[in-house]
Motif scaffolding. Structure first.
Motif, mmCIF file in Angstrom:
data_model
loop_
_atom_site.group_PDB
_atom_site.id
_atom_site.type_symbol
_atom_site.label_atom_id
_atom_site.label_comp_id
_atom_site.label_asym_id
_atom_site.label_seq_id
_atom_site.Cartn_x
_atom_site.Cartn_y
_atom_site.Cartn_z
ATOM 1 N N THR A 226 0.810 -1.230 0.000
ATOM 2 C CA THR A 226 0.000 0.000 0.000
ATOM 3 C C THR A 226 0.837 1.269 0.000
ATOM 4 O O THR A 226 0.269 2.357 -0.126
ATOM 5 C CB THR A 226 -0.935 0.028 1.218
ATOM 6 N N GLY A 227 2.144 1.181 0.161
ATOM 7 C CA GLY A 227 2.917 2.411 0.275
ATOM 8 C C GLY A 227 4.323 2.286 -0.247
ATOM 9 O O GLY A 227 4.807 1.203 -0.588
ATOM 10 N N GLY A 228 5.003 3.448 -0.321
ATOM 11 C CA GLY A 228 6.427 3.494 -0.583
ATOM 12 C C GLY A 228 6.847 3.683 -2.013
ATOM 13 O O GLY A 228 7.927 4.240 -2.264
ATOM 14 N N LEU A 229 6.053 3.225 -2.989
ATOM 15 C CA LEU A 229 6.481 3.316 -4.379
ATOM 16 C C LEU A 229 6.659 4.775 -4.789
ATOM 17 O O LEU A 229 5.771 5.604 -4.591
ATOM 18 C CB LEU A 229 5.464 2.638 -5.292
ATOM 19 N N GLY A 230 7.774 5.060 -5.377
ATOM 20 C CA GLY A 230 8.114 6.427 -5.775
ATOM 21 C C GLY A 230 9.148 7.052 -4.880
ATOM 22 O O GLY A 230 9.879 7.959 -5.312
ATOM 23 N N ASP A 231 9.238 6.603 -3.623
ATOM 24 C CA ASP A 231 10.224 7.143 -2.674
ATOM 25 C C ASP A 231 11.360 6.137 -2.551
ATOM 26 O O ASP A 231 11.416 5.331 -1.620
ATOM 27 C CB ASP A 231 9.573 7.393 -1.311
ATOM 28 N N TRP A 232 12.266 6.185 -3.496
ATOM 29 C CA TRP A 232 13.260 5.133 -3.675
ATOM 30 C C TRP A 232 14.516 5.399 -2.844
ATOM 31 O O TRP A 232 15.601 5.641 -3.380
ATOM 32 C CB TRP A 232 13.594 4.973 -5.154
ATOM 33 N N TYR A 233 14.340 5.307 -1.509
ATOM 34 C CA TYR A 233 15.464 5.439 -0.577
ATOM 35 C C TYR A 233 15.431 4.263 0.388
ATOM 36 O O TYR A 233 14.361 3.901 0.895
ATOM 37 C CB TYR A 233 15.383 6.756 0.191
ATOM 38 N N PRO A 234 16.577 3.623 0.652
ATOM 39 C CA PRO A 234 16.587 2.477 1.572
ATOM 40 C C PRO A 234 16.013 2.844 2.931
ATOM 41 O O PRO A 234 16.230 3.951 3.441
ATOM 42 C CB PRO A 234 18.076 2.127 1.678
ATOM 43 N N ASP A 235 15.264 1.913 3.509
ATOM 44 C CA ASP A 235 14.626 2.125 4.799
ATOM 45 C C ASP A 235 15.687 2.058 5.899
ATOM 46 O O ASP A 235 16.300 1.001 6.119
ATOM 47 C CB ASP A 235 13.572 1.046 5.023
#
Length: 691
Positions: free
Chosen positions: A337-346
């Motif tokens: 449901t989330g995260g796609l587009g924010d391509w930075y390692p968690d």
């Protein structure tokens, strides 16, 4: 035009201003009366409708399938052109036709591909008048096959998780069509079609014609059994808007259609397609496709440094060469449901830093790879909040979520620049040598507000152009990076993608018996060196039918070997067996990836296989499978199953180094290679060395 062993002969028709096929087949087939000659009698048809035309517009060909439909504002649809000249060079031909009233110049283009029996065809349309032209249809080409009693069509159909199912249909009269309007070639059909005489043997020498469209967007292939004993196949793009406007002075170039011929049936046609696929790979063909481990099926979205390193250590101990972290490595990606587009390692998943994690993987002797989905964006992501205008949308209409995500309009140059910048940042910041590019939803509300009238935007072509631009950038700026193409499995497998990637993912379904059938279909159209395949746990999520670890490995070794199982749950015996299979694969992968492949039987047979012959004839590798029942009383008298091999030297002797067995070539061709199957022995890999 002459290819390695075939000729393709075109003539100007005596009946009108068009080109038509005179002969297509082995060298010399053009000497003699054309198989397409006809009586010149037409009833309720025109000569153009009955002709074996290479390309004809609506207007001149009003009843049977036309390849071009064009019009100018305020005028009726139709093109009536005149022949405007030919240009011929070694291996190429250009035939020009013009309609001065409409203001259109069309050039039919032909190029032979060295080292193959493929003729590439495409069409160039130029608006030569002072007003825009409206193109409703603009196919790439049409090919004709003589068929007095109809044809057998072979195509690859299915759905998600069941891609590339070889399907056959007899067409005596009428029309068959397939395609996609999902913005990618799709899971339902592959853009490939083979045509044979309806009475040809299923598995044996017979003339086989094939076409494959080089396009990563909407498409169609249509076969029409026409009056007079011929079948005509048309293929091309399908514009999302229903038509494309061609402005004065502009030229629209259609995708290339690869036209292939073999006198040796579907097996021979597959060999032609494989040789062409190796040409598409260019110098990257000789890059070693490394044995990979992908963590998706083991961990899903539950990605953290410690768990990934445990898997990487186990994989390295078995001889794996590349470790790929799949979905779930970036900020906000705890589920889909989330995260796609924010391509930075968690940072929570990698508390010591992602760079440190990558270095620890590489310290195990493994290359490192990463999964991305550059075209997708989650509604709650930072990217979407900053650039809501970047997604496909239609004003005053709801945005539909598929897999809880939206799709970026990759036809926009600013979106392309964002994707290029994102990938450049990842590939330069971290020591990444493998990139898996995925796409998990089709475009739905496919609009771009503010772009002007819909038929001026050509969104499908714009998206494909943007996609290919990014892939071309990766090839140029990061040539060391291996790129895998994926779209929810095999949703985007076409020649345009294959020319820019190193491997593709045929299906998300890795269940062994299902996968065997998927790969059987895939190898009809595409070469083994691009077919990524994994060994996963059994029973898996798709098919509970039992098969041994050996069966799963031999199946995956038919292309580019990967592992996707949860290695933490494997016992020492399983890990040791896996290490042995990986070592064997490394011994023969050059033959599998670069040799001549033959499909032996089908997965419907109780025993089937794939044979790979080294280019110099010194080795052959046979992957064999028992697809029948594995339990119950043995049959009496219990003779071994056999696979008749192909292409060997009858007078030579062949030695199997792993078993010590020896055979004459004529024995393997006449009787076949023997296999004694049991419930615990349901697959085998045999290497044969010519003595």
């Amino acid at each position: 035009m002459r290819t390695d062993t075939t000729s393709y002969t075109v003539r100007l028709s005596p009946d009108g201003p068009w080109a038509e096929l005179d002969a297509w087949g082995p060298h010399g087939c053009e000497d003699g009366p054309s198989a397409f000659d006809w009586s010149r009698r037409t009833h309720f048809l025109t000569s153009a409708d009955a002709a074996p035309a290479e390309y004809l517009p609506y207007g001149m060909r009003p009843f049977t399938g036309s390849d071009l439909v064009a019009s100018r504002s305020g005028r009726e649809r139709g093109v009536w052109w005149e022949f405007a000249g030919a240009e011929e060079t070694e291996g190429s031909l250009r035939l020009a036709f013009t309609d001065d009233v409409l203001g259109l110049r069309t050039v039919l283009c032909y190029v032979t591909v060295p080292g193959t029996d493929v003729v590439l065809r495409w069409t160039e349309h130029t608006c030569t008048g002072g007003e825009p032209l409206r193109l409703e249809r603009f196919d790439s080409a049409a090919v004709n096959v003589p068929a007095p009693d109809g044809v057998r069509l072979t195509y690859l159909a299915g759905q998600w998780s069941q891609e590339f199912q070889r399907t056959q249909l007899d067409l005596r009269r009428g029309t068959f069509t397939m395609g996609s309007v999902q913005g990618v070639p799709g899971h339902a059909y592959a853009p490939w079609l083979a045509v044979q005489d309806r009475t040809a043997p299923q598995d044996g020498p017979s003339p086989a014609y094939g076409v494959a469209l080089e396009w990563a967007g909407n498409w169609h292939i249509t076969a029409e059994a026409e009056p007079g004993g011929a079948v005509r196949v048309r293929a091309g793009r399908v514009p999302h808007e229903g038509a494309v406007l061609l402005t004065p002075g502009d030229t629209l170039t259609t995708p290339r259609l690869a036209c292939a011929f073999s006198p040796d049936g579907l097996d021979g046609l597959a060999s032609v397609q494989h040789r062409y696929g190796r040409r598409l790979s260019g110098e990257r063909l000789h890059r070693t496709r490394k044995v990979l481990y992908n963590s998706w099926e083991a961990t899903g979205f539950d990605v953290d440094a410690a768990g990934q390193l445990d898997l990487a250590k186990a994989a390295a101990d078995m001889g794996v060469e590349l470790f790929v972290v799949d979905d779930g490595w970036f900020t906000g990606r705890t589920d889909d449901t989330g995260g796609l587009g924010d391509w930075y390692p968690d940072p929570k998943a990698f508390p010591e830093g992602f760079e440190t994690f990558v270095a620890e993987v590489r310290a195990l002797g493994l290359d490192f790879g990463l999964w991305v989905e550059p075209e997708a964006v989650s509604p709650g992501s930072r990217l979407h909040s900053e650039h809501p205008e970047w997604v496909y949308r239609i004003d005053d209409r709801p945005a539909r979520l598929v897999r809880n995500q939206l799709l970026l309009d990759l036809g926009r140059e600013d979106v392309q620049d964002f994707v290029v910048g994102t990938l450049d940042r990842l590939l330069t910041t971290y020591d990444i040598s493998y990139l898996k590019w995925d796409m998990n939803r089709p475009p739905t509300e496919r609009g771009r507000p503010g772009a002007g009238p819909a038929d001026r935007t050509d969104l499908d072509a714009a998206h494909v152009t943007g996609y290919l631009r990014v892939l071309d950038h990766l090839r140029t700026a990061h040539p060391h990076v291996t790129v895998e193409g994926c779209a929810g499995g095999g949703g985007r497998v076409d020649h345009a993608t294959l020319a820019r990637t190193d491997v593709v993912w045929p299906s998300d379904n890795t269940a062994p018996l299902d996968r065997l059938r998927i790969q059987f279909g895939f190898l009809h159209a595409h070469a083994p060196h691009v077919m990524s395949s994994w060994v996963t746990d059994a029973p898996g999520v798709f098919d509970p039918r039992p098969r041994s670890l050996a069966f799963r490995f031999v199946t995956a070794m038919c292309g580019v070997l990967g592992i996707g199982a949860d290695l933490r749950a494997w016992n020492p015996e399983q890990r040791a067996e896996a290490a042995r299979w990986i070592a064997r694969y490394k011994e023969v992968r050059d033959v599998i990836h670069h040799g001549e492949a033959h499909l032996l039987g089908t997965p419907d047979d109780a025993t089937c296989g794939v044979q790979y012959d080294a280019q110099d004839g010194t080795r052959a590798v046979v992957a064999a499978f028992s697809t029948g029942r594995l339990d119950g009383a043995p049959l009496v008298p219990g003779r071994a199953a056999r696979l008749r091999l192909r292409g060997l030297d009858p007078a030579a002797r062949y030695h199997a180094p792993h078993t010590g067995a020896a055979y004459t070539g004529v024995h393997l061709l006449h009787y076949g290679l023997p296999f004694t199957w049991t419930a615990r022995h349901d697959a085998e890999l045999v290497e044969l060395v010519r003595q």
